[in-house]
Motif scaffolding. Structure first.
Motif, mmCIF file in Angstrom:
data_model
loop_
_atom_site.group_PDB
_atom_site.id
_atom_site.type_symbol
_atom_site.label_atom_id
_atom_site.label_comp_id
_atom_site.label_asym_id
_atom_site.label_seq_id
_atom_site.Cartn_x
_atom_site.Cartn_y
_atom_site.Cartn_z
ATOM 1 N N SER A 19 -7.796 26.449 -36.137
ATOM 2 C CA SER A 19 -8.805 25.944 -35.604
ATOM 3 C C SER A 19 -8.954 25.765 -34.029
ATOM 4 O O SER A 19 -7.811 25.471 -33.567
ATOM 5 C CB SER A 19 -9.336 24.666 -36.374
ATOM 6 O OG SER A 19 -9.527 24.701 -37.618
ATOM 7 N N PRO A 20 -9.826 26.043 -33.394
ATOM 8 C CA PRO A 20 -9.887 25.595 -31.855
ATOM 9 C C PRO A 20 -9.522 24.272 -31.819
ATOM 10 O O PRO A 20 -10.019 23.159 -32.566
ATOM 11 C CB PRO A 20 -11.394 25.923 -31.394
ATOM 12 C CG PRO A 20 -11.915 27.021 -32.252
ATOM 13 C CD PRO A 20 -11.112 26.605 -33.899
ATOM 14 N N TRP A 21 -8.624 23.944 -31.056
ATOM 15 C CA TRP A 21 -8.033 22.523 -30.986
ATOM 16 C C TRP A 21 -7.690 21.664 -32.196
ATOM 17 O O TRP A 21 -7.476 20.586 -32.061
ATOM 18 C CB TRP A 21 -9.267 21.782 -30.105
ATOM 19 C CG TRP A 21 -9.447 22.111 -28.760
ATOM 20 C CD1 TRP A 21 -10.673 23.030 -28.438
ATOM 21 C CD2 TRP A 21 -8.607 22.118 -27.643
ATOM 22 N NE1 TRP A 21 -10.755 23.225 -27.071
ATOM 23 C CE2 TRP A 21 -9.395 22.639 -26.459
ATOM 24 C CE3 TRP A 21 -7.537 21.365 -27.102
ATOM 25 C CZ2 TRP A 21 -8.983 23.049 -25.319
ATOM 26 C CZ3 TRP A 21 -7.051 21.608 -25.931
ATOM 27 C CH2 TRP A 21 -7.612 22.246 -25.004
ATOM 28 N N ILE A 22 -7.145 22.752 -33.086
ATOM 29 C CA ILE A 22 -6.571 21.968 -34.397
ATOM 30 C C ILE A 22 -7.612 21.251 -34.886
ATOM 31 O O ILE A 22 -7.187 19.946 -35.321
ATOM 32 C CB ILE A 22 -5.277 21.719 -34.154
ATOM 33 C CG1 ILE A 22 -4.176 22.356 -33.218
ATOM 34 C CG2 ILE A 22 -4.584 21.425 -35.540
ATOM 35 C CD1 ILE A 22 -4.112 23.856 -33.701
ATOM 36 N N SER A 23 -8.817 21.435 -34.906
ATOM 37 C CA SER A 23 -9.716 20.416 -35.177
ATOM 38 C C SER A 23 -10.522 20.769 -36.555
ATOM 39 O O SER A 23 -11.100 21.770 -36.842
ATOM 40 C CB SER A 23 -11.030 20.392 -34.196
ATOM 41 O OG SER A 23 -11.863 19.662 -34.488
ATOM 42 N N GLU A 24 -10.254 19.820 -37.629
ATOM 43 C CA GLU A 24 -10.761 20.066 -38.991
ATOM 44 C C GLU A 24 -11.663 19.223 -39.456
ATOM 45 O O GLU A 24 -11.631 18.003 -38.777
ATOM 46 C CB GLU A 24 -9.460 20.249 -39.707
ATOM 47 C CG GLU A 24 -8.501 21.241 -39.731
ATOM 48 C CD GLU A 24 -7.763 21.442 -41.252
ATOM 49 O OE1 GLU A 24 -6.963 22.364 -41.362
ATOM 50 O OE2 GLU A 24 -7.677 20.420 -41.964
ATOM 51 N N ALA A 56 -14.174 26.448 -26.336
ATOM 52 C CA ALA A 56 -14.847 25.393 -25.689
ATOM 53 C C ALA A 56 -15.583 24.365 -26.682
ATOM 54 O O ALA A 56 -16.039 23.304 -26.319
ATOM 55 C CB ALA A 56 -16.167 25.886 -24.983
ATOM 56 N N GLU A 57 -15.351 24.831 -27.876
ATOM 57 C CA GLU A 57 -16.140 23.854 -29.013
ATOM 58 C C GLU A 57 -15.112 23.501 -30.006
ATOM 59 O O GLU A 57 -13.811 24.205 -30.304
ATOM 60 C CB GLU A 57 -16.970 24.674 -29.826
ATOM 61 C CG GLU A 57 -18.003 25.594 -29.018
ATOM 62 C CD GLU A 57 -18.739 26.758 -29.605
ATOM 63 O OE1 GLU A 57 -18.499 27.131 -30.598
ATOM 64 O OE2 GLU A 57 -19.680 27.424 -28.983
ATOM 65 N N ARG A 58 -15.340 22.473 -30.901
ATOM 66 C CA ARG A 58 -14.600 21.837 -31.814
ATOM 67 C C ARG A 58 -15.341 22.198 -33.098
ATOM 68 O O ARG A 58 -16.531 21.984 -33.274
ATOM 69 C CB ARG A 58 -14.373 20.209 -31.486
ATOM 70 C CG ARG A 58 -13.271 19.715 -30.617
ATOM 71 C CD ARG A 58 -13.270 18.248 -30.768
ATOM 72 N NE ARG A 58 -12.722 17.744 -29.557
ATOM 73 C CZ ARG A 58 -11.325 17.398 -29.707
ATOM 74 N NH1 ARG A 58 -10.576 17.838 -30.356
ATOM 75 N NH2 ARG A 58 -10.642 16.638 -28.570
ATOM 76 N N TYR A 105 -4.451 31.854 -45.443
ATOM 77 C CA TYR A 105 -3.183 30.936 -44.915
ATOM 78 C C TYR A 105 -3.863 30.047 -43.619
ATOM 79 O O TYR A 105 -5.101 30.763 -42.944
ATOM 80 C CB TYR A 105 -1.954 31.388 -44.424
ATOM 81 C CG TYR A 105 -2.101 32.137 -43.407
ATOM 82 C CD1 TYR A 105 -1.995 31.854 -41.916
ATOM 83 C CD2 TYR A 105 -2.102 33.640 -43.315
ATOM 84 C CE1 TYR A 105 -2.130 32.539 -40.822
ATOM 85 C CE2 TYR A 105 -2.220 34.676 -42.314
ATOM 86 C CZ TYR A 105 -2.203 33.894 -41.112
ATOM 87 O OH TYR A 105 -2.072 34.665 -39.846
ATOM 88 N N THR A 106 -3.562 28.888 -43.167
ATOM 89 C CA THR A 106 -4.093 28.087 -42.171
ATOM 90 C C THR A 106 -2.884 27.873 -41.310
ATOM 91 O O THR A 106 -1.675 27.858 -41.644
ATOM 92 C CB THR A 106 -4.516 26.765 -42.488
ATOM 93 O OG1 THR A 106 -5.065 26.011 -41.544
ATOM 94 C CG2 THR A 106 -3.692 25.868 -43.515
ATOM 95 N N LEU A 107 -2.863 27.987 -40.029
ATOM 96 C CA LEU A 107 -1.905 27.603 -39.090
ATOM 97 C C LEU A 107 -2.011 26.056 -38.355
ATOM 98 O O LEU A 107 -1.458 25.560 -37.756
ATOM 99 C CB LEU A 107 -1.950 28.365 -37.870
ATOM 100 C CG LEU A 107 -1.481 29.812 -38.159
ATOM 101 C CD1 LEU A 107 -1.589 30.778 -36.947
ATOM 102 C CD2 LEU A 107 0.210 29.950 -38.737
ATOM 103 N N ASN A 108 -3.360 25.247 -39.037
ATOM 104 C CA ASN A 108 -3.563 24.033 -38.438
ATOM 105 C C ASN A 108 -2.336 22.975 -38.625
ATOM 106 O O ASN A 108 -2.637 22.030 -37.771
ATOM 107 C CB ASN A 108 -4.776 23.516 -39.067
ATOM 108 C CG ASN A 108 -6.072 24.396 -38.461
ATOM 109 O OD1 ASN A 108 -6.030 25.077 -37.663
ATOM 110 N ND2 ASN A 108 -7.278 24.041 -39.292
ATOM 111 N N GLN A 116 -22.391 24.432 -41.547
ATOM 112 C CA GLN A 116 -22.322 25.032 -40.238
ATOM 113 C C GLN A 116 -20.738 25.658 -40.088
ATOM 114 O O GLN A 116 -20.331 26.446 -39.524
ATOM 115 C CB GLN A 116 -22.253 24.165 -39.146
ATOM 116 C CG GLN A 116 -23.649 23.533 -38.899
ATOM 117 C CD GLN A 116 -23.879 22.176 -37.966
ATOM 118 O OE1 GLN A 116 -22.832 21.579 -37.927
ATOM 119 N NE2 GLN A 116 -25.106 22.232 -37.224
ATOM 120 N N GLU A 117 -19.671 24.703 -40.618
ATOM 121 C CA GLU A 117 -18.341 25.478 -40.871
ATOM 122 C C GLU A 117 -18.215 26.423 -41.761
ATOM 123 O O GLU A 117 -17.550 27.485 -41.146
ATOM 124 C CB GLU A 117 -17.592 24.105 -41.296
ATOM 125 C CG GLU A 117 -16.140 24.486 -41.224
ATOM 126 C CD GLU A 117 -15.129 23.192 -41.482
ATOM 127 O OE1 GLU A 117 -13.970 23.373 -41.130
ATOM 128 O OE2 GLU A 117 -15.541 22.388 -42.142
#
Length: 306
Positions: free
Chosen positions: A160-165, A125-127, A180-183, A135-136
């Motif tokens: 990241s939720p919603w691929i939001s970076e 529900a969050e970006r 690793y990252t999947l973004n 915070q990140e």
């Protein structure tokens, strides 16, 4: 007269290198195509925040769309796990840590299967991209620590939720212990990303087309067509992998593919992939195992995989 800059802004995380000019290698057992399931298990705040919708968004509390998504945790995910068990398929389970408060049994079932747990934020529900650096960093550490405490697995990967970076996400991932990252969806092979302080992070390919949200929810694709798409993509990549080793991910959300009529068609696609696995043609694995394999290659051949 307008003067255009010669160089466009760039991220400087990796250099351009065409797929036809890469070092060759093989996956375990000589396979040329690595395949994984990205099983997205998510939880959403009631009456607030973001979420995929099956119908027009209503004023909160949006019972229709929240209830549709919650079906995935109550029913759809369990039906998917039964299917994965029947075919002997591992998954990379992308989990929101809010699941530990809401439905811990579901995470426990993934751990019991031997699935890899991958960090996917606290809630979808969050970006993530709206957070400041402090915070990140706190989010990444909190998710990592809770997954270790609750499940005994320290996650090595993140989506990241919603691929939001933010512009610092790769740096913060490396600095908080993720490997690793999947973004990023820019390649069919893992790519080494540069991070500040001389660090590095693998970008493991994660699909934005072979993904039920953009295809079934976004483009209103029928389940039969999505299944045909998965099979066609797999068959084509298996042929392409004769020239270079490739990675194919399949992104699934149980509130979508766990609906009974879609699950029946998904079974057809996964049976096709499982037959190829049984013939020894592909490495059916997890994103973490792919990243670990690349780490080993980078140690053996640093000039090729710097």
């Amino acid at each position: 007269m307008t003067r255009w800059p010669d160089l466009l802004p760039a991220h400087d995380r990796f250099d351009y290198r065409p797929i036809i000019r890469r070092p060759d290698h093989a996956w375990p057992n000589g396979a040329r195509l690595a395949v994984y399931l990205g099983f997205n298990i998510e939880h959403f705040a009631f009456g607030d925040g973001m979420g995929a919708n099956i119908g027009p968004a209503s004023p909160q509390p949006d019972v229709l769309n929240h209830g549709w998504r919650e079906y995935g945790n109550r029913v759809g995910a369990w039906r998917c796990l039964e299917l994965f068990d029947a075919l002997g398929l591992p998954t990379g389970a992308l989990i929101n840590t809010a699941l530990y408060d809401h439905c811990p049994e579901l995470v426990q079932a993934c751990v019991a299967r031997g699935d890899e747990l991958i960090g996917h934020g606290h809630s979808n529900a969050e970006r993530q991209g709206v957070l400041d650096e402090e915070q990140e960093r706190a989010l990444l550490l909190r998710c990592r620590e809770r997954m270790q405490r609750e499940s005994g697995q320290t996650p090595s990967g993140w989506l990241s939720p919603w691929i939001s970076e933010t512009s610092l996400t790769p740096d913060l991932l490396a600095e908080t212990g993720y490997g690793y990252t999947l973004n990023w969806c820019h390649d069919d092979q893992p790519v080494r990303m540069r991070t500040r302080g001389g660090g590095a992070l693998w970008s493991v390919p994660y699909p934005q087309e072979l993904n039920d949200i953009p295809m079934i929810v976004g483009r209103l694709m029928d389940a039969k067509d999505f299944t045909a798409m998965v099979i066609d993509n797999f068959d084509e990549m298996r042929e392409q992998s004769r020239a270079q080793p490739l990675v194919m991910g399949l992104a699934l959300h149980p509130y979508i593919v766990g609906q009974p009529y879609r699950l029946r068609h998904l079974r057809t696609a996964l049976q096709h992939l499982a037959r190829a696995r049984d013939q020894g043609d592909v490495w059916f694995t997890t994103p973490g195992a792919i990243a670990s394999h690349m780490d080993a290659l980078a140690r053996e051949r640093p000039a090729d995989f710097a």
